[in-house]
Design a protein around this motif. Structure first.
Motif, PDB file in Angstrom:
ATOM      1  N   PRO A 112      42.163  75.620  36.878  1.00  0.00           N
ATOM      2  CA  PRO A 112      41.710  75.604  35.318  1.00  0.00           C
ATOM      3  C   PRO A 112      40.256  76.333  35.159  1.00  0.00           C
ATOM      4  O   PRO A 112      40.016  76.761  33.927  1.00  0.00           O
ATOM      5  CB  PRO A 112      42.060  74.420  34.832  1.00  0.00           C
ATOM      6  CG  PRO A 112      43.018  73.799  35.708  1.00  0.00           C
ATOM      7  CD  PRO A 112      42.700  74.316  37.031  1.00  0.00           C
ATOM      8  N   VAL A 113      39.374  75.787  35.895  1.00  0.00           N
ATOM      9  CA  VAL A 113      38.059  76.110  35.818  1.00  0.00           C
ATOM     10  C   VAL A 113      37.562  76.790  37.085  1.00  0.00           C
ATOM     11  O   VAL A 113      37.799  76.378  37.961  1.00  0.00           O
ATOM     12  CB  VAL A 113      37.203  75.199  35.270  1.00  0.00           C
ATOM     13  CG1 VAL A 113      35.650  75.160  35.299  1.00  0.00           C
ATOM     14  CG2 VAL A 113      37.569  74.433  33.864  1.00  0.00           C
ATOM     15  N   GLY A 114      36.659  78.172  36.656  1.00  0.00           N
ATOM     16  CA  GLY A 114      35.994  78.518  38.016  1.00  0.00           C
ATOM     17  C   GLY A 114      36.338  79.765  38.301  1.00  0.00           C
ATOM     18  O   GLY A 114      35.687  80.545  39.236  1.00  0.00           O
ATOM     19  N   GLY A 115      37.403  80.211  37.925  1.00  0.00           N
ATOM     20  CA  GLY A 115      38.122  81.555  38.334  1.00  0.00           C
ATOM     21  C   GLY A 115      38.308  81.915  39.790  1.00  0.00           C
ATOM     22  O   GLY A 115      38.668  80.719  40.407  1.00  0.00           O
ATOM     23  N   PHE A 116      37.930  82.969  40.305  1.00  0.00           N
ATOM     24  CA  PHE A 116      38.440  83.271  41.763  1.00  0.00           C
ATOM     25  C   PHE A 116      37.547  82.566  42.738  1.00  0.00           C
ATOM     26  O   PHE A 116      37.948  82.222  43.758  1.00  0.00           O
ATOM     27  CB  PHE A 116      38.204  84.787  41.762  1.00  0.00           C
ATOM     28  CG  PHE A 116      39.665  85.414  41.113  1.00  0.00           C
ATOM     29  CD1 PHE A 116      40.930  85.266  41.549  1.00  0.00           C
ATOM     30  CD2 PHE A 116      39.374  86.618  40.295  1.00  0.00           C
ATOM     31  CE1 PHE A 116      42.000  85.994  41.189  1.00  0.00           C
ATOM     32  CE2 PHE A 116      40.466  87.207  39.417  1.00  0.00           C
ATOM     33  CZ  PHE A 116      41.731  86.929  40.033  1.00  0.00           C
ATOM     34  N   ALA A 117      36.190  82.599  42.326  1.00  0.00           N
ATOM     35  CA  ALA A 117      35.246  81.540  43.223  1.00  0.00           C
ATOM     36  C   ALA A 117      35.785  80.183  43.555  1.00  0.00           C
ATOM     37  O   ALA A 117      35.841  79.759  44.636  1.00  0.00           O
ATOM     38  CB  ALA A 117      34.094  81.735  42.623  1.00  0.00           C
ATOM     39  N   ALA A 118      36.462  79.402  42.348  1.00  0.00           N
ATOM     40  CA  ALA A 118      36.910  78.359  42.434  1.00  0.00           C
ATOM     41  C   ALA A 118      38.330  78.293  43.196  1.00  0.00           C
ATOM     42  O   ALA A 118      38.572  77.144  44.105  1.00  0.00           O
ATOM     43  CB  ALA A 118      37.326  77.842  40.944  1.00  0.00           C
ATOM     44  N   ALA A 119      39.271  79.453  43.179  1.00  0.00           N
ATOM     45  CA  ALA A 119      40.406  79.435  43.809  1.00  0.00           C
ATOM     46  C   ALA A 119      39.901  79.694  45.536  1.00  0.00           C
ATOM     47  O   ALA A 119      40.615  79.063  46.439  1.00  0.00           O
ATOM     48  CB  ALA A 119      41.020  80.689  43.533  1.00  0.00           C
ATOM     49  N   LEU A 120      38.873  80.368  45.770  1.00  0.00           N
ATOM     50  CA  LEU A 120      38.465  80.546  47.239  1.00  0.00           C
ATOM     51  C   LEU A 120      37.910  79.336  47.678  1.00  0.00           C
ATOM     52  O   LEU A 120      38.298  78.878  48.817  1.00  0.00           O
ATOM     53  CB  LEU A 120      37.163  81.569  47.352  1.00  0.00           C
ATOM     54  CG  LEU A 120      36.704  81.794  48.684  1.00  0.00           C
ATOM     55  CD1 LEU A 120      37.627  82.428  49.486  1.00  0.00           C
ATOM     56  CD2 LEU A 120      35.041  82.543  48.441  1.00  0.00           C
ATOM     57  N   GLY A 121      36.989  78.421  46.901  1.00  0.00           N
ATOM     58  CA  GLY A 121      36.748  77.151  47.313  1.00  0.00           C
ATOM     59  C   GLY A 121      37.722  76.141  47.504  1.00  0.00           C
ATOM     60  O   GLY A 121      37.915  75.226  48.589  1.00  0.00           O
ATOM     61  N   HIS A 122      39.138  76.059  46.692  1.00  0.00           N
ATOM     62  CA  HIS A 122      40.268  75.493  46.828  1.00  0.00           C
ATOM     63  C   HIS A 122      40.831  75.653  48.407  1.00  0.00           C
ATOM     64  O   HIS A 122      41.024  74.823  48.954  1.00  0.00           O
ATOM     65  CB  HIS A 122      40.975  75.831  45.950  1.00  0.00           C
ATOM     66  CG  HIS A 122      42.495  75.177  45.845  1.00  0.00           C
ATOM     67  ND1 HIS A 122      43.703  75.460  46.533  1.00  0.00           N
ATOM     68  CD2 HIS A 122      42.722  74.041  45.277  1.00  0.00           C
ATOM     69  CE1 HIS A 122      44.608  74.754  46.431  1.00  0.00           C
ATOM     70  NE2 HIS A 122      44.098  73.500  45.759  1.00  0.00           N
ATOM     71  N   ASP A 123      41.010  76.932  48.652  1.00  0.00           N
ATOM     72  CA  ASP A 123      41.464  77.248  50.052  1.00  0.00           C
ATOM     73  C   ASP A 123      40.618  77.022  51.222  1.00  0.00           C
ATOM     74  O   ASP A 123      40.995  76.125  52.209  1.00  0.00           O
ATOM     75  CB  ASP A 123      41.965  78.839  50.034  1.00  0.00           C
ATOM     76  CG  ASP A 123      42.892  79.112  48.981  1.00  0.00           C
ATOM     77  OD1 ASP A 123      43.525  78.216  48.584  1.00  0.00           O
ATOM     78  OD2 ASP A 123      43.230  80.471  48.615  1.00  0.00           O
ATOM     79  N   VAL A 124      39.234  77.583  51.042  1.00  0.00           N
ATOM     80  CA  VAL A 124      38.445  77.036  52.154  1.00  0.00           C
ATOM     81  C   VAL A 124      38.098  75.566  52.312  1.00  0.00           C
ATOM     82  O   VAL A 124      38.309  75.147  53.521  1.00  0.00           O
ATOM     83  CB  VAL A 124      37.121  77.767  52.003  1.00  0.00           C
ATOM     84  CG1 VAL A 124      35.984  77.321  52.842  1.00  0.00           C
ATOM     85  CG2 VAL A 124      37.053  79.283  51.911  1.00  0.00           C
ATOM     86  N   VAL A 125      38.118  74.879  51.262  1.00  0.00           N
ATOM     87  CA  VAL A 125      37.845  73.444  51.525  1.00  0.00           C
ATOM     88  C   VAL A 125      39.074  72.768  52.132  1.00  0.00           C
ATOM     89  O   VAL A 125      38.968  71.694  52.982  1.00  0.00           O
ATOM     90  CB  VAL A 125      37.270  72.800  50.196  1.00  0.00           C
ATOM     91  CG1 VAL A 125      36.983  71.383  50.528  1.00  0.00           C
ATOM     92  CG2 VAL A 125      35.723  73.282  49.824  1.00  0.00           C
ATOM     93  N   HIS A 126      40.122  72.844  51.587  1.00  0.00           N
ATOM     94  CA  HIS A 126      41.264  72.576  52.035  1.00  0.00           C
ATOM     95  C   HIS A 126      41.634  73.027  53.444  1.00  0.00           C
ATOM     96  O   HIS A 126      42.346  71.956  54.203  1.00  0.00           O
ATOM     97  CB  HIS A 126      42.415  72.745  51.206  1.00  0.00           C
ATOM     98  CG  HIS A 126      42.523  71.810  49.941  1.00  0.00           C
ATOM     99  ND1 HIS A 126      42.516  70.549  50.037  1.00  0.00           N
ATOM    100  CD2 HIS A 126      42.589  72.140  48.643  1.00  0.00           C
ATOM    101  CE1 HIS A 126      42.460  69.970  48.708  1.00  0.00           C
ATOM    102  NE2 HIS A 126      42.574  70.941  47.759  1.00  0.00           N
ATOM    103  N   GLY A 127      41.396  73.970  53.883  1.00  0.00           N
ATOM    104  CA  GLY A 127      41.484  74.636  55.178  1.00  0.00           C
ATOM    105  C   GLY A 127      40.522  73.623  56.093  1.00  0.00           C
ATOM    106  O   GLY A 127      41.030  73.126  57.052  1.00  0.00           O
TER     107      GLY A 127
END
Length: 222
Positions: A112-127
């Motif tokens: 909901p907040v942060g755009g594509f950089a937040a989506a990248l963070g979601h994937d990287v951190v959960h990885g």
């Protein structure tokens, strides 16, 4: 015009990084044993299965389904995502959970907040929640360009959202020219410090500095 072009270029680059991250993690997940899928991750209360299920939630759930799940969780986002992750981890095979990431590598989902950089963070951190929890034997290092996008996005508002208390602490990367905050230094790899900024507690021995115990799990993993 130049600024708009730069934003478009940056967005394209971040989306390419997201796609690469998802494909690489799908390959990694395909190589895990049944025992590894059932190991605890760095996400409190979640095994590797629940993390993998959560990572693809945004691709699989329609907006009405997401809103319905949120209503059933009485508006609590964390409760909703926990319930959905547990449900989907039980409903899908490990092969399917890995395939969801690979098949949706180019999906335009963003938080909901942060755009594509937040989506990248979601994937990287959960990885990293998976690979760090399973130990150094997996040997995966997040590419520097992806780390720099995320390290540059660290803000007090994000720290508060993820429950990361860096009061009186300066994070100092040992493998990149990067630091954040002020106070007593806590040193480690850039990707481990990224986890700290996302509110994770790491296994013993990965961080250095007097305050590092604040961000380290007990030796028994409790």
């Amino acid at each position: 015009m130049e600024r708009a072009t730069a934003r478009t270029r940056n967005s394209t680059e971040v989306r390419a990084a997201i796609a690469a991250e998802r494909r690489e993690l799908a390959d990694l997940f395909d190589g895990l044993s049944t025992a590894q899928w059932n190991e605890p991750s760095l996400c409190a209360g979640w095994r590797v299965r629940e993390v993998a299920a959560h990572m693809s939630m945004g691709f699989r759930l329609s907006l009405p389904a997401t809103l319905g799940a949120l209503v059933r969780a009485r508006g609590n986002l964390h409760r909703m995502t926990d319930r959905v992750a547990r449900r989907d981890a039980a409903a899908h095979s490990t092969t399917a959970l890995a395939a969801f990431l690979r098949e949706n590598a180019g999906h335009p989902w963003t938080p909901p907040v942060g755009g594509f950089a937040a989506a990248l963070g979601h994937d990287v951190v959960h990885g990293l929640d998976v690979t760090v929890a399973l130990g150094l034997g997996l040997g995966r290092c997040v590419p520097e360009d992806r780390l720099r996008v995320l390290l540059d996005q660290i803000r007090p508002s994000g720290l508060r959202f993820f429950g990361a208390d860096l009061d009186g602490v300066r994070l100092c990367a040992e493998d990149l020219d990067w630091s954040y905050g002020s106070g007593s230094p806590v040193s480690g790899s850039a990707q481990d410090l990224l986890l700290v900024a996302y509110g994770r507690r790491l296994p013993p021995g990965r961080l250095r500095g007097e305050p590092s115990g604040r961000f380290t799990r007990p030796a028994d993993g409790a």
